[in-house]
Design a protein around this motif. Sequence first.
Motif, short mmCIF file in Angstrom:
data_model
loop_
_atom_site.label_atom_id
_atom_site.label_comp_id
_atom_site.label_asym_id
_atom_site.label_seq_id
_atom_site.Cartn_x
_atom_site.Cartn_y
_atom_site.Cartn_z
N ARG A 35 0.81 -1.22 0.00
CA ARG A 35 0.00 0.00 0.00
C ARG A 35 0.84 1.26 0.00
NH1 ARG A 35 -3.50 -0.89 5.27
NH2 ARG A 35 -1.37 -1.25 5.98
N GLY A 36 2.17 1.11 0.06
CA GLY A 36 3.05 2.26 0.14
C GLY A 36 3.35 2.68 1.56
N GLU A 37 2.81 1.97 2.55
CA GLU A 37 3.09 2.27 3.95
C GLU A 37 4.41 1.61 4.36
OE1 GLU A 37 0.71 3.39 6.84
OE2 GLU A 37 0.00 4.66 5.19
N TRP A 38 5.03 2.18 5.41
CA TRP A 38 6.30 1.67 5.93
C TRP A 38 6.11 1.12 7.34
CZ3 TRP A 38 10.89 1.87 3.08
CH2 TRP A 38 10.81 2.58 1.87
N ARG A 39 6.68 -0.05 7.58
CA ARG A 39 6.64 -0.67 8.90
C ARG A 39 8.01 -1.26 9.21
NH1 ARG A 39 2.69 -3.05 6.29
NH2 ARG A 39 1.21 -2.73 7.99
N LEU A 40 8.22 -1.63 10.46
CA LEU A 40 9.49 -2.21 10.86
C LEU A 40 9.81 -3.44 10.02
CD1 LEU A 40 9.51 -2.04 14.77
CD2 LEU A 40 10.77 -0.58 13.17
N ARG A 41 11.05 -3.55 9.61
CA ARG A 41 11.49 -4.70 8.82
C ARG A 41 11.42 -5.99 9.63
NH1 ARG A 41 14.43 -4.89 4.22
NH2 ARG A 41 14.82 -2.62 4.38
N GLU A 42 11.79 -5.90 10.90
CA GLU A 42 11.79 -7.06 11.79
C GLU A 42 10.74 -6.87 12.88
OE1 GLU A 42 13.55 -9.66 11.18
OE2 GLU A 42 14.81 -8.82 9.58
N ARG A 43 9.85 -7.80 13.01
CA ARG A 43 8.82 -7.82 14.06
C ARG A 43 8.10 -6.48 14.18
NH1 ARG A 43 11.40 -8.91 19.21
NH2 ARG A 43 13.35 -8.19 18.27
N PRO A 44 7.35 -6.11 13.16
CA PRO A 44 6.67 -4.82 13.17
C PRO A 44 5.66 -4.66 14.31
CG PRO A 44 5.87 -6.19 11.37
CD PRO A 44 7.09 -6.87 11.92
N GLU A 45 5.25 -5.78 14.89
CA GLU A 45 4.30 -5.69 16.00
C GLU A 45 4.90 -5.02 17.22
OE1 GLU A 45 6.43 -9.67 16.31
OE2 GLU A 45 5.52 -8.45 14.70
N ARG A 46 6.19 -4.73 17.22
CA ARG A 46 6.81 -4.06 18.36
C ARG A 46 6.44 -2.58 18.46
NH1 ARG A 46 12.97 -4.56 17.57
NH2 ARG A 46 12.38 -4.61 15.36
N LEU A 47 6.01 -1.99 17.36
CA LEU A 47 5.88 -0.53 17.33
C LEU A 47 4.52 -0.09 16.83
CD1 LEU A 47 7.20 2.31 17.56
CD2 LEU A 47 7.92 2.02 15.18
N ALA A 48 3.82 0.69 17.65
CA ALA A 48 2.66 1.45 17.16
C ALA A 48 3.22 2.68 16.45
CB ALA A 48 1.76 1.87 18.32
N ALA A 49 3.14 2.68 15.11
CA ALA A 49 3.80 3.72 14.32
C ALA A 49 2.89 4.91 14.01
CB ALA A 49 4.33 3.12 13.02
N SER A 50 1.59 4.68 13.98
CA SER A 50 0.64 5.77 13.74
C SER A 50 -0.70 5.39 14.33
CB SER A 50 0.51 6.06 12.23
OG SER A 50 -0.05 4.95 11.56
N TYR A 51 -1.63 6.32 14.29
CA TYR A 51 -2.98 6.03 14.81
C TYR A 51 -3.99 6.88 14.06
CZ TYR A 51 -2.45 10.40 17.45
OH TYR A 51 -2.27 11.72 17.80
N THR A 52 -5.22 6.40 14.05
CA THR A 52 -6.34 7.16 13.51
C THR A 52 -7.34 7.39 14.65
OG1 THR A 52 -6.12 6.10 11.34
CG2 THR A 52 -8.20 7.22 11.80
#
Length: 276
Positions: A253-270
């Motif tokens: 979708r063009g979004e960026w997330r952590l390369r390793e274990r992205p569940e570690r970080l809440a990167a944004s919110y709505t």
Amino acid sequence: MSSQKRDYVAINLANWNSRVPHHEQGYELHRFREDPRRLSDVVAFDRARLGDVRGLDVVHLQCHIGTDTLSLARLGARVTGLDFSEPALSVARRLAAECGAEIEYVCSTVYDAVAALGAERFDVVYTGVGALCWLDDIQRWAATVAALLKPGGRLFLREGHPMLWALAEPRPDGLLVVEYPYFKVEGGTLFHEKQTYVPHEGELAAPDSISFNHGLGEIVTALFAANLRLTALTEHDSVPWNPLGDGMVQDERGEWRLRERPERLAASYTLQAVKG
């Protein structure tokens, strides 16, 4: 009052003015001109949550060069865009005209928005990613949002998570480091960045900026104090730009997330809230 506190608006205005020519190129505006159905990635990401905005009066605060603003207009809203950078608004107005969209653009700071636009005019106040960090007083922001909204009107906010803003780029061993304040600090945090967040040649003419992190608790409490009722808060493991270098990877979708274990970080919110 420190000189940094006193001058942060002027410092940030110079910084954002210097970004405009780079963003005009890096935002790929030609894609909006060529495809009348194209939406910005930010608006497209939240389209289901945003719902039907046809015929609604929407104000987009801190609209910059207007790609999200144009996208809201393409969804059928009557849109007003507000930003403190006149060079950015010049690009936004030109883009809207080239795309045949009727959008009113007003040059003002957020805190002066009610005086510039009028009270209780809007069904929706929309704010996109990377906006709140430029404001020193989140309670004043929430009060401004409430004053702009009609009774029963809605705030719609997609924002970088305050935990993300507190991180430095990953270390060579991949560990994430909490480097910057999660909570607001008096005077903000000074950054000196020669490049903006889209690829470009050369350096920014005004590389200094001052930002203010605001924790989720501070934001939600400010909304309650302004008589805005929280109706939704969704945290995401992605953001629409790469803030952490090689530590992130882009998805379909063009979004960026952590390369390793992205569940570690809440990167944004709505976040959504209703007046009254």
